[in-house]
Design an enzyme around this catalytic site. Structure first.
Site, PDB file in Angstrom:
ATOM      1  N   ASP A   1      24.949 -11.101   2.633  1.00 40.64           N
ATOM      2  CA  ASP A   1      25.214 -11.987   1.497  1.00 40.64           C
ATOM      3  C   ASP A   1      26.699 -12.028   1.136  1.00 40.64           C
ATOM      4  O   ASP A   1      27.230 -13.084   0.798  1.00 40.64           O
ATOM      5  CB  ASP A   1      24.391 -11.544   0.291  1.00 40.64           C
ATOM      6  CG  ASP A   1      24.544 -12.489  -0.887  1.00 40.64           C
ATOM      7  OD1 ASP A   1      24.521 -13.722  -0.683  1.00 40.64           O
ATOM      8  OD2 ASP A   1      24.706 -11.994  -2.015  1.00 40.64           O
TER       9      ASP A   1
ATOM     10  N   LEU B   1       0.793  -1.223   0.000  1.00 39.96           N
ATOM     11  CA  LEU B   1       0.000   0.000   0.000  1.00 39.96           C
ATOM     12  C   LEU B   1       0.830   1.281   0.000  1.00 39.96           C
ATOM     13  O   LEU B   1       0.309   2.358   0.285  1.00 39.96           O
ATOM     14  CB  LEU B   1      -0.966  -0.007   1.192  1.00 39.96           C
ATOM     15  CG  LEU B   1      -1.980  -1.158   1.175  1.00 39.96           C
ATOM     16  CD1 LEU B   1      -2.842  -1.117   2.415  1.00 39.96           C
ATOM     17  CD2 LEU B   1      -2.834  -1.137  -0.080  1.00 39.96           C
ATOM     18  N   CYS B   2       2.099   1.180  -0.336  1.00 43.54           N
ATOM     19  CA  CYS B   2       2.942   2.382  -0.417  1.00 43.54           C
ATOM     20  C   CYS B   2       2.638   3.150  -1.690  1.00 43.54           C
ATOM     21  O   CYS B   2       2.461   2.565  -2.755  1.00 43.54           O
ATOM     22  CB  CYS B   2       4.422   2.009  -0.398  1.00 43.54           C
ATOM     23  SG  CYS B   2       5.053   1.737   1.249  1.00 43.54           S
ATOM     24  N   HIS B   3       2.604   4.479  -1.565  1.00 45.39           N
ATOM     25  CA  HIS B   3       2.392   5.334  -2.733  1.00 45.39           C
ATOM     26  C   HIS B   3       3.650   5.355  -3.597  1.00 45.39           C
ATOM     27  O   HIS B   3       4.756   5.456  -3.070  1.00 45.39           O
ATOM     28  CB  HIS B   3       2.100   6.772  -2.290  1.00 45.39           C
ATOM     29  CG  HIS B   3       0.763   6.937  -1.658  1.00 45.39           C
ATOM     30  ND1 HIS B   3       0.546   6.706  -0.322  1.00 45.39           N
ATOM     31  CD2 HIS B   3      -0.429   7.315  -2.179  1.00 45.39           C
ATOM     32  CE1 HIS B   3      -0.715   6.934  -0.047  1.00 45.39           C
ATOM     33  NE2 HIS B   3      -1.340   7.305  -1.150  1.00 45.39           N
TER      34      HIS B   3
END
Length: 145
Positions: free
Chosen positions: A114, A61-63
């Protein structure tokens, strides 16, 4: 997704910070530039910038926003064989950039993991947090810790 149409466009800044503990040997190799997979801090900076830019595609739900700046800064912490990373995100928008700063930080920390894991797979990420934010109706906020 939240309706931000009624909010004012303001300059908004967010800073996220976190640590990754490497262990003595891996920390020494990082400091000497002798890790087998190259320089994890340079790669973490690039990965963090890319991740911050991709936040709306990663978090449901990020703009989608147009970032003006994403910058990462790493600090070696020899006292506990860790690296502290900070991610700064800045925009002039109607919505904040906390998630972009936190996403950039998270991926930067994972990138270090990593590239260090061949030397020490027993790594630990800790203290990921929002450190600072400004802009919008709430103004300046600083993490109390």
């Amino acid at each position: 997704m939240a309706d931000v149409s009624g909010k004012k466009t303001t300059r908004r800044v967010a800073v996220a910070g976190g640590r990754i503990r490497l262990g003595r040997e891996a920390f020494q190799m990082l400091a000497q530039g002798s890790l087998p997979k190259g320089d994890p801090l340079a790669m973490a900076e690039i990965a963090g910038i890319l991740a911050a830019k991709m936040t709306p595609w990663l978090l449901p739900l990020c703009h989608p926003i147009s970032l003006n700046l994403v910058a990462l800064h790493s600090v070696l912490r020899p006292e506990d064989h860790s690296v502290e990373i900070f991610c700064v995100a800045e925009i002039a928008e109607k919505t904040g950039v906390e998630m972009e700063a936190l996403t950039g930080l998270s991926i930067a920390l994972l990138t270090v993991w990593d590239l260090v894991k061949p030397v020490n797979p027993a790594l630990e990420m800790a203290q990921s947090r929002l450190v600072y934010k400004s802009g919008g109706k709430s103004g300046v906020w600083v993490n109390p810790e």
